[in-house]
Design an enzyme around this catalytic site. Structure first.
Site, PDB file in Angstrom:
ATOM      1  N   CYS A  91      86.913   2.554  45.001  1.00 37.96           N
ATOM      2  CA  CYS A  91      85.656   1.847  45.218  1.00 37.96           C
ATOM      3  C   CYS A  91      84.943   2.473  46.405  1.00 37.96           C
ATOM      4  O   CYS A  91      85.507   3.299  47.114  1.00 37.96           O
ATOM      5  CB  CYS A  91      85.938   0.384  45.527  1.00 37.96           C
ATOM      6  SG  CYS A  91      87.027  -0.383  44.318  1.00 37.96           S
ATOM      7  N   ARG A 104      81.698   6.487  43.261  1.00 36.06           N
ATOM      8  CA  ARG A 104      83.069   6.044  43.490  1.00 36.06           C
ATOM      9  C   ARG A 104      83.453   4.840  42.623  1.00 36.06           C
ATOM     10  O   ARG A 104      84.600   4.389  42.631  1.00 36.06           O
ATOM     11  CB  ARG A 104      83.262   5.681  44.968  1.00 36.06           C
ATOM     12  CG  ARG A 104      83.001   6.839  45.894  1.00 36.06           C
ATOM     13  CD  ARG A 104      83.100   6.413  47.324  1.00 36.06           C
ATOM     14  NE  ARG A 104      84.465   6.087  47.689  1.00 36.06           N
ATOM     15  CZ  ARG A 104      85.336   6.948  48.188  1.00 36.06           C
ATOM     16  NH1 ARG A 104      84.976   8.193  48.385  1.00 36.06           N
ATOM     17  NH2 ARG A 104      86.552   6.574  48.491  1.00 36.06           N
ATOM     18  N   TRP A 115      85.230  -0.111  41.280  1.00 37.42           N
ATOM     19  CA  TRP A 115      85.861   0.429  40.081  1.00 37.42           C
ATOM     20  C   TRP A 115      87.056  -0.475  39.812  1.00 37.42           C
ATOM     21  O   TRP A 115      88.007  -0.513  40.581  1.00 37.42           O
ATOM     22  CB  TRP A 115      86.310   1.880  40.307  1.00 37.42           C
ATOM     23  CG  TRP A 115      86.887   2.501  39.080  1.00 37.42           C
ATOM     24  CD1 TRP A 115      86.247   2.732  37.897  1.00 37.42           C
ATOM     25  CD2 TRP A 115      88.228   2.962  38.902  1.00 37.42           C
ATOM     26  NE1 TRP A 115      87.105   3.311  36.993  1.00 37.42           N
ATOM     27  CE2 TRP A 115      88.327   3.467  37.584  1.00 37.42           C
ATOM     28  CE3 TRP A 115      89.348   3.013  39.718  1.00 37.42           C
ATOM     29  CZ2 TRP A 115      89.500   4.008  37.066  1.00 37.42           C
ATOM     30  CZ3 TRP A 115      90.530   3.558  39.202  1.00 37.42           C
ATOM     31  CH2 TRP A 115      90.592   4.048  37.893  1.00 37.42           C
ATOM     32  N   ASN A 146      88.980  -1.393  49.512  1.00 33.62           N
ATOM     33  CA  ASN A 146      89.286  -0.291  48.589  1.00 33.62           C
ATOM     34  C   ASN A 146      90.788  -0.061  48.677  1.00 33.62           C
ATOM     35  O   ASN A 146      91.337   0.014  49.770  1.00 33.62           O
ATOM     36  CB  ASN A 146      88.512   0.968  49.023  1.00 33.62           C
ATOM     37  CG  ASN A 146      88.824   2.164  48.143  1.00 33.62           C
ATOM     38  OD1 ASN A 146      89.270   2.010  47.008  1.00 33.62           O
ATOM     39  ND2 ASN A 146      88.587   3.354  48.667  1.00 33.62           N
ATOM     40  N   GLY A 147      91.458   0.048  47.530  1.00 37.21           N
ATOM     41  CA  GLY A 147      92.912   0.266  47.526  1.00 37.21           C
ATOM     42  C   GLY A 147      93.594  -0.788  46.674  1.00 37.21           C
ATOM     43  O   GLY A 147      92.950  -1.455  45.857  1.00 37.21           O
ATOM     44  N   GLU A 156      89.742  22.239  29.607  1.00 35.25           N
ATOM     45  CA  GLU A 156      88.721  21.743  30.535  1.00 35.25           C
ATOM     46  C   GLU A 156      87.403  21.479  29.800  1.00 35.25           C
ATOM     47  O   GLU A 156      86.726  20.477  30.052  1.00 35.25           O
ATOM     48  CB  GLU A 156      88.547  22.752  31.688  1.00 35.25           C
ATOM     49  CG  GLU A 156      87.471  22.431  32.697  1.00 35.25           C
ATOM     50  CD  GLU A 156      87.639  21.101  33.426  1.00 35.25           C
ATOM     51  OE1 GLU A 156      88.690  20.462  33.309  1.00 35.25           O
ATOM     52  OE2 GLU A 156      86.669  20.683  34.083  1.00 35.25           O
ATOM     53  N   LYS A 167      85.555  17.856  29.575  1.00 35.20           N
ATOM     54  CA  LYS A 167      84.147  17.620  29.955  1.00 35.20           C
ATOM     55  C   LYS A 167      83.413  16.896  28.836  1.00 35.20           C
ATOM     56  O   LYS A 167      82.679  15.946  29.067  1.00 35.20           O
ATOM     57  CB  LYS A 167      83.406  18.930  30.271  1.00 35.20           C
ATOM     58  CG  LYS A 167      83.775  19.643  31.533  1.00 35.20           C
ATOM     59  CD  LYS A 167      83.342  18.943  32.791  1.00 35.20           C
ATOM     60  CE  LYS A 167      84.398  18.006  33.294  1.00 35.20           C
ATOM     61  NZ  LYS A 167      85.386  18.489  34.197  1.00 35.20           N
ATOM     62  N   GLU A 186      84.580  13.238  28.542  1.00 35.84           N
ATOM     63  CA  GLU A 186      84.193  12.403  29.686  1.00 35.84           C
ATOM     64  C   GLU A 186      82.751  11.931  29.614  1.00 35.84           C
ATOM     65  O   GLU A 186      82.466  10.787  29.893  1.00 35.84           O
ATOM     66  CB  GLU A 186      84.296  13.234  30.968  1.00 35.84           C
ATOM     67  CG  GLU A 186      85.621  13.274  31.600  1.00 35.84           C
ATOM     68  CD  GLU A 186      85.549  14.050  32.911  1.00 35.84           C
ATOM     69  OE1 GLU A 186      85.285  15.259  32.873  1.00 35.84           O
ATOM     70  OE2 GLU A 186      85.744  13.429  33.952  1.00 35.84           O
ATOM     71  N   HIS A 241      99.890  24.876  12.851  1.00 31.84           N
ATOM     72  CA  HIS A 241     101.071  24.013  12.945  1.00 31.84           C
ATOM     73  C   HIS A 241     100.702  22.534  12.927  1.00 31.84           C
ATOM     74  O   HIS A 241     101.503  21.689  13.342  1.00 31.84           O
ATOM     75  CB  HIS A 241     101.870  24.370  14.208  1.00 31.84           C
ATOM     76  CG  HIS A 241     102.373  25.778  14.197  1.00 31.84           C
ATOM     77  ND1 HIS A 241     103.355  26.212  13.336  1.00 31.84           N
ATOM     78  CD2 HIS A 241     101.973  26.865  14.900  1.00 31.84           C
ATOM     79  CE1 HIS A 241     103.560  27.505  13.531  1.00 31.84           C
ATOM     80  NE2 HIS A 241     102.731  27.934  14.473  1.00 31.84           N
ATOM     81  N   LYS A 258      85.054   8.638  40.678  1.00 27.66           N
ATOM     82  CA  LYS A 258      85.184  10.009  41.153  1.00 27.66           C
ATOM     83  C   LYS A 258      86.587  10.375  41.598  1.00 27.66           C
ATOM     84  O   LYS A 258      87.134  11.371  41.174  1.00 27.66           O
ATOM     85  CB  LYS A 258      84.177  10.240  42.286  1.00 27.66           C
ATOM     86  CG  LYS A 258      84.118  11.682  42.771  1.00 27.66           C
ATOM     87  CD  LYS A 258      83.609  12.610  41.701  1.00 27.66           C
ATOM     88  CE  LYS A 258      83.776  14.058  42.049  1.00 27.66           C
ATOM     89  NZ  LYS A 258      83.707  14.904  40.860  1.00 27.66           N
TER      90      LYS A 258
HETATM   91  C1  F6R Z   1      87.322  15.435  35.523  1.00 28.57           C
HETATM   92  C2  F6R Z   1      87.710  14.987  36.834  1.00 28.57           C
HETATM   93  C3  F6R Z   1      89.094  14.466  37.028  1.00 28.57           C
HETATM   94  C4  F6R Z   1      89.666  14.970  38.369  1.00 28.57           C
HETATM   95  C5  F6R Z   1      91.017  14.305  38.645  1.00 28.57           C
HETATM   96  C6  F6R Z   1      91.624  14.836  39.920  1.00 28.57           C
HETATM   97  O1  F6R Z   1      86.006  15.878  35.495  1.00 28.57           O
HETATM   98  O2  F6R Z   1      86.944  15.018  37.762  1.00 28.57           O
HETATM   99  O3  F6R Z   1      89.929  14.817  35.972  1.00 28.57           O
HETATM  100  O4  F6R Z   1      89.790  16.352  38.316  1.00 28.57           O
HETATM  101  O5  F6R Z   1      90.842  12.921  38.758  1.00 28.57           O
HETATM  102  O6  F6R Z   1      90.804  14.616  41.014  1.00 28.57           O
HETATM  103  P1  F6R Z   1      90.982  15.425  42.351  1.00 28.57           P
HETATM  104  O7  F6R Z   1      90.693  16.857  42.062  1.00 28.57           O
HETATM  105  O8  F6R Z   1      89.997  14.828  43.300  1.00 28.57           O
HETATM  106  O9  F6R Z   1      92.404  15.235  42.784  1.00 28.57           O
END
Ligand code: F6R
Length: 604
Positions: free
Chosen positions: A2, A27, A74, A98-99, A478, A482, A485, A501, A599
């Site tokens: 958060c 966040r 969040w 937060n936590g 990746e 993307k 997401e 397979h 994030k």
């Molecule tokens: C995808 C994304 C997440 C982060 C993951 C790790 O676009 O952003 O998959 O890569 O949550 O986050 P970090 O790199 O901050 O440890």
């Protein structure tokens, strides 16, 4: 995770609090709220579910506040409903958190016995009642805070106000990031520096077990024994415009385009004429790294995909063996460590809970060294690791990671060169390949209008397949991540050789198959895998620099520039980022704030 923001000021702060909170929206954006105090007033609170903008209409309720705390949520404990939205109140006390409070159920039972009534399903509400309970006993807010957090198990960054003390703002931290920023006639608490940049560049980080009492003129930091602490005030070089859209429609688009300048900057900082500059991972690291025989990479999500590329690079160019694990698995696995093994964790935020506990485990297990590759200087991961490499990619606001990924790749390419170089010649060749990035990257951005056109072919799809081989398999992973997401289209990535397979059963004329096909020693094999797709009339989207004929309308070829194999992963991910961006635009999703995500994930 958060976002927390708080201000104590001599002026009215309601708009400033709201605008600053918006900077933290990445966040979490399930719900948001503000609680404030003005001289002579009781606690004033506004709350809304959904994006922070929903709060705007209610701002007049808190029009006169000069001290306040704000929160963007969040959801973890309790649905994203109004009753679970922060700030949580207990009489004269309001808090934001937060936590995770792991023992909140026990505390709740205790407080219910003391006649406290709970309104939410959250773990956080216990904090408000606990502080209220302790404050009523001692009438001293600092002691009440210290007594309260003594009981809490888990992680927390807490902001609190007390209407008995209308110009005071209190904070406590343990395992969740919180900064204290110093302004002129006002001071701030925040989850990160972005909301305060308009007003100040000066801040300090509240460490684990530390507390703060802020008034407009003064900041006091103290510990569990109520002893004053002197903390170093840092001046950040970050400017407010770095966390603004700068003419782009979305942060994701801005960050995709920032990649060129970031890579260029890293190149000039770390790469010499024909070799890397010495000790770029810290003092003596060339000597330390030259002795490494094994590497264990640990990360999550996009950062994990970066580690897969590094594994491929290092194993291709040296005799070092590498493993790459997702942090949530590493934590619970038996790990066999051979002598001379380096532990490397990769994280944009440096606050991902799974990665942090993996690093803690690695330190207990006794690796030769631990290295954190991270984008945030003052983060938990950088504080814990003995070697640290900062990517300096600037704040990444879009929830979907783009510039952090390519910066991670560049950092890992530096590491790969250091641990792989056997002769001057081998280093020279890798450095010269790497240096071509700056020139070639422009032609990748020029593909945007073509990518925009083909994105319409994905708009109405529910499923897609992404294929890669060797160094492009992590790029397929990746690229698929993307797309999932931000467009909410299901995407699975496979090694192209794995198609037959199983996944080939999914292919028919409606199934889009995205393939990354650099013209290298593997190209022929990938082409025969693609033939299996074309024979089932699958729609293929091939990113390639190989000259291949477009046999029919089911095949789209997106012409990539020629480039050395070493930099293929860095170049091929950029069109994949642009593709998911344009598909998301067509689907009208919230590109920078995709549903259900946040994030950085500070919960395990
Ligand atoms: C995808 C994304 C997440 C982060 C993951 C790790 O676009 O952003 O998959 O890569 O949550 O986050 P970090 O790199 O901050 O440890």
């Amino acid at each position: 995770m958060c976002g927390i923001y708080g201000i104590t000021s001599k002026k009215i702060i309601s708009n400033k609090l709201f605008n600053g909170l918006k900077k933290l929206e990445y966040r979490g954006y399930d719900s948001s709220g503000i609680a404030g105090l003005s001289q002579g007033n009781k606690n004033l609170v506004i709350k809304s579910t959904g994006p922070i903008n929903h709060l705007k209409k209610k701002l007049k309720t808190i029009a006169n506040i000069s001290t306040g705390i704000a929160h963007t949520r969040w959801a973890t404990h309790g649905e994203p409903l109004l009753k679970n939205t922060h700030p949580h109140n207990s009489g004269i006390i309001d808090i934001v958190h937060n936590g995770i409070i792991e023992n909140y159920e026990d505390i709740k039972l205790y407080l219910i016995k003391k006649k406290y009534a709970f309104k939410s399903d959250t773990d956080s509400e216990v904090i408000a009642h606990l502080i209220n309970y302790n404050y009523n006993k001692c009438k001293d807010m600092r002691s009440a805070l210290i007594k309260s957090v003594k009981i809490l198990e888990g992680s927390y960054a807490i902001g609190a106000i007390n209407s008995d003390l209308p110009d005071k703002l209190f904070a406590a931290s343990n395992g969740s990031p919180l900064i204290i920023a110093k302004g002129t006639n006002e001071n701030y608490i925040a989850s990160d520096i972005s909301p305060v940049l308009k007003d100040t560049q000066k801040y300090l980080t509240l460490g684990d077990g530390e507390f703060a009492e802020l008034s407009p003129e003064k900041v006091i930091i103290f510990d569990k024994k109520n002893k004053y602490l002197i903390k170093k005030v840092i001046t950040t070089s970050l400017k407010d415009r770095q966390v603004s859209l700068a003419g782009h429609k979305h942060f994701m688009h801005k960050e995709i385009y920032e990649q060129k300048a970031i890579l260029n900057e890293m190149m000039s900082r770390y790469v010499g004429q024909a070799s890397l500059l010495p000790n770029i991972f810290g003092p003596n690291t060339d000597r330390i790294l030259s002795k490494i025989k094994h590497i264990h990479f640990v990360a999550c999500g996009t950062s994990y995909h970066a580690s897969l590329v590094a594994k491929d690079w290092i194993e291709q160019h040296s005799t070092i063996t590498c493993t790459a694990e997702v942090a949530s698995e590493y934590k619970y696995k038996k790990i066999n460590i051979l002598p001379d093994t380096l532990f490397v964790c990769i994280s944009q935020s440096g606050e991902t809970a799974d990665t942090i506990s993996s690093l803690k485990k690695a330190k207990r297990l006794g690796y030769k060294d631990t290295l954190a590759i991270c984008n945030v200087a003052e983060s938990t991961l950088t504080r814990l690791s003995n070697l640290v490499f900062l990517m300096n990619a600037g704040p990444e606001i879009s929830v979907a990671s783009t510039k952090a990924f390519t910066s991670q790749l560049f950092s890992l390419l530096l590491l790969s060169i250091i641990v792989s170089r056997s002769t001057e010649e081998s280093e020279k060749k890798m450095v010269s390949d790497m240096k071509q990035l700056d020139k070639i990257i422009n032609s990748v951005y020029k593909l945007e209008s073509e990518i925009k056109k083909i994105s319409s072919k994905f708009k109405n799809k529910d499923h897609t397949l992404f294929l890669g081989k060797g160094g492009t398999y992590p790029i397929a992973l990746e690229g698929a991540l993307k797309l999932k997401e931000i467009s909410y289209i299901h995407a699975s990535a496979y090694h192209s050789g794995e198609l037959k397979h199983g996944p080939l059963a999914l292919v028919d004329k409606k199934m889009p198959v995205v393939c990354f096909l650099p013209d290298n020693h593997l190209a022929k094999l990938v082409l025969s895998n693609l033939a299996e797709v074309e024979a089932r009339q699958g729609q293929t989207f091939i990113f390639t620099n190989k000259k291949i004929p477009r046999k029919n309308k089911q095949v789209e070829i997106i012409k990539m520039p020629d480039c050395p194999d070493l930099i293929v992963p860095i170049l091929y991910i950029i069109p994949a980022q642009l593709l998911s961006y344009h598909v998301a635009l067509k689907k009208k999703t919230d590109v920078d704030k995709p549903r259900n995500l946040a994030k950085s994930v500070t919960v395990e």
